[in-house]
Design a protein around this motif. Structure first.
Motif, PDB file in Angstrom:
ATOM      1  N   UNK A  90       0.842  -1.196   0.000  1.00 60.07           N
ATOM      2  CA  UNK A  90       0.000   0.000   0.000  1.00 60.07           C
ATOM      3  C   UNK A  90       0.880   1.250   0.000  1.00 60.07           C
ATOM      4  N   UNK A  91       0.847   1.981  -1.122  1.00 59.89           N
ATOM      5  CA  UNK A  91       1.478   3.310  -1.236  1.00 59.89           C
ATOM      6  C   UNK A  91       2.971   3.274  -0.864  1.00 59.89           C
ATOM      7  N   UNK A  92       3.672   2.290  -1.381  1.00 58.40           N
ATOM      8  CA  UNK A  92       5.099   2.163  -1.066  1.00 58.40           C
ATOM      9  C   UNK A  92       5.896   3.352  -1.600  1.00 58.40           C
ATOM     10  N   UNK A  93       6.798   3.852  -0.763  1.00 53.60           N
ATOM     11  CA  UNK A  93       7.712   4.928  -1.155  1.00 53.60           C
ATOM     12  C   UNK A  93       9.103   4.548  -0.667  1.00 53.60           C
ATOM     13  N   UNK A 122       6.885   4.648 -10.698  1.00 54.67           N
ATOM     14  CA  UNK A 122       5.427   4.718 -10.629  1.00 54.67           C
ATOM     15  C   UNK A 122       4.831   3.471 -11.262  1.00 54.67           C
ATOM     16  N   UNK A 123       3.850   2.881 -10.607  1.00 53.20           N
ATOM     17  CA  UNK A 123       3.142   1.731 -11.171  1.00 53.20           C
ATOM     18  C   UNK A 123       2.112   2.252 -12.165  1.00 53.20           C
ATOM     19  N   UNK A 124       2.235   1.835 -13.437  1.00 57.74           N
ATOM     20  CA  UNK A 124       1.345   2.386 -14.465  1.00 57.74           C
ATOM     21  C   UNK A 124       0.419   1.327 -15.061  1.00 57.74           C
ATOM     22  N   UNK A 125       0.560   0.071 -14.654  1.00 57.71           N
ATOM     23  CA  UNK A 125      -0.365  -0.973 -15.101  1.00 57.71           C
ATOM     24  C   UNK A 125      -0.346  -2.107 -14.102  1.00 57.71           C
ATOM     25  N   UNK A 126      -1.517  -2.714 -13.876  1.00 57.27           N
ATOM     26  CA  UNK A 126      -1.630  -3.788 -12.892  1.00 57.27           C
ATOM     27  C   UNK A 126      -2.875  -4.600 -13.226  1.00 57.27           C
ATOM     28  N   UNK A 148      13.606   9.904  -5.409  1.00 51.01           N
ATOM     29  CA  UNK A 148      12.526   8.979  -5.080  1.00 51.01           C
ATOM     30  C   UNK A 148      12.556   7.820  -6.078  1.00 51.01           C
ATOM     31  N   UNK A 149      12.984   6.650  -5.618  1.00 55.14           N
ATOM     32  CA  UNK A 149      13.123   5.485  -6.491  1.00 55.14           C
ATOM     33  C   UNK A 149      11.807   4.741  -6.669  1.00 55.14           C
ATOM     34  N   UNK A 150      10.970   4.765  -5.630  1.00 56.71           N
ATOM     35  CA  UNK A 150       9.647   4.115  -5.675  1.00 56.71           C
ATOM     36  C   UNK A 150       8.649   5.120  -5.141  1.00 56.71           C
ATOM     37  N   UNK A 151       7.605   5.389  -5.944  1.00 57.66           N
ATOM     38  CA  UNK A 151       6.726   6.510  -5.634  1.00 57.66           C
ATOM     39  C   UNK A 151       5.261   6.070  -5.605  1.00 57.66           C
TER      40      UNK A 151
END
Length: 327
Positions: free
Chosen positions: A16-19, A219-223, A26-29
């Motif tokens: 959930x909302x990993x940063x 950024x996750x752009x597809x799932x 910011x490597x994971x947003x």
């Protein structure tokens, strides 16, 4: 990205909302996704997009800068050691000992996992049989081919009987036959209830996954499932269709096709061209234009988008967004 509340009994990973930040970078947003138990979850993205960073966060090797994650029902923030006891991790690089034999590597990792002698003996016998390592037990790891090194690394990651395995580009650098054999093994293990979180660059491997997510520069752009991703509006916009064009001199045919009005995009797949065209595009225009250049079209047929089409279209869209934001 909102997720419905997961059922702990069915969920292997809930992120959930990993940063994750490294200084000002910011490597994971704000990355969220869920992996159900028994899935083969494919995690894709260009080099440097954060795939390995996400794995290290979920396995407790990197602290979270923001967000939360449950892995096998265990909170990564508060019990990273407990997480590692319940998972297996196979890194990008061969992480075993070249100067030990296959059998010695298995014994060594079994002791790292603190397996009692009787359990270690049983698990080694099971893994040797399942992974086909029997003929190589007395061979040094350094003398194994790439595919057999990966089988050994997978075997070592499985010794303590984890129900969730993280595989970071497990088939990178091995030949196509070894890749196919390793995936056959993953399917067999998945049938026994093991969940796999797999990063890969190979589209044919992504097609084999039951669930796929695509990360692009943090950024996750597809799932979703492969079939659901093929239906995304960004992949096949309203008023368009995809066609496959089979013709000789495919490279020259592509150059010509890209300059014909009504063809939005086109690229080569093997010996044919995959093109995104306007819905009412007159295919005879294309056929006649190629014929004028001395290229006869063997076939033009409707085509469903592949996962490669999906990721290429999504990448182009997000490249444009990033460029617009930087102007």
């Amino acid at each position: 990205m909102a997720l419905t509340p997961p059922s702990p009994a069915e969920t292997a990973i809930s992120a959930q909302h990993l940063v994750r930040r490294f200084g000002n970078f910011t490597a994971v947003n704000d990355v969220s996704f869920r992996v159900e138990k028994g899935e083969i979850f494919g995690f894709l993205g260009p080099n440097g997009s954060g795939k390995t960073t996400v794995i290290k966060m979920l396995t407790g090797l990197l602290p979270l800068s923001g967000g939360s994650a449950l892995v096998e029902g265990i909170d990564v923030r508060t019990d990273s050691e407990g997480v590692r006891e319940h998972i297996g991790y196979m890194s990008q690089n061969f992480s075993l000992y070249y100067d030990l034999t296959v059998e010695e590597n298995l014994q060594f990792y079994g002791r790292i996992y603190s397996l009692e002698a009787a359990r270690l003996k049983r698990r080694m016998e099971e893994i040797v049989q399942l992974n086909g390592l029997g003929p190589y037990l007395n061979r040094l790891a350094a003398q194994l081919s790439g595919g057999w090194k990966q089988r050994l690394a997978l075997g070592c990651a499985m010794l303590h009987e984890p129900k969730l395995l993280f595989l970071d580009e497990p088939t990178a650098g091995i030949d196509p036959v070894a890749r196919r054999q390793l995936w056959d093994l993953l399917f067999e293990l998945s049938g026994h209830g093991i969940t796999f979180f797999v990063t890969t660059h190979y589209m044919d491997e992504a097609e084999r996954c039951s669930h796929v997510a695509y990360i692009y520069y943090g950024k996750l752009i597809a799932d979703g499932t492969p079939d659901s991703l093929r239906q995304l509006p960004d992949v096949q916009p309203q008023g368009t269709m995809r066609v496959e064009i089979t013709a000789p001199e495919v490279t020259r045919a592509l150059r010509i096709a890209r300059h014909i009005p009504g063809i939005r995009s086109a690229t080569i797949f093997g010996q044919s061209i995959h093109a995104l065209v306007e819905e009412h595009f007159d295919l005879d225009v294309l056929r006649n234009q190629l014929l004028k250049e001395g290229i006869s079209v063997s076939e033009i047929r409707p085509l469903a988008p592949s996962l490669e089409d999906v990721f290429v279209e999504l990448t182009y869209k997000h490249q444009s967004l990033l460029e617009a934001a930087s102007d």
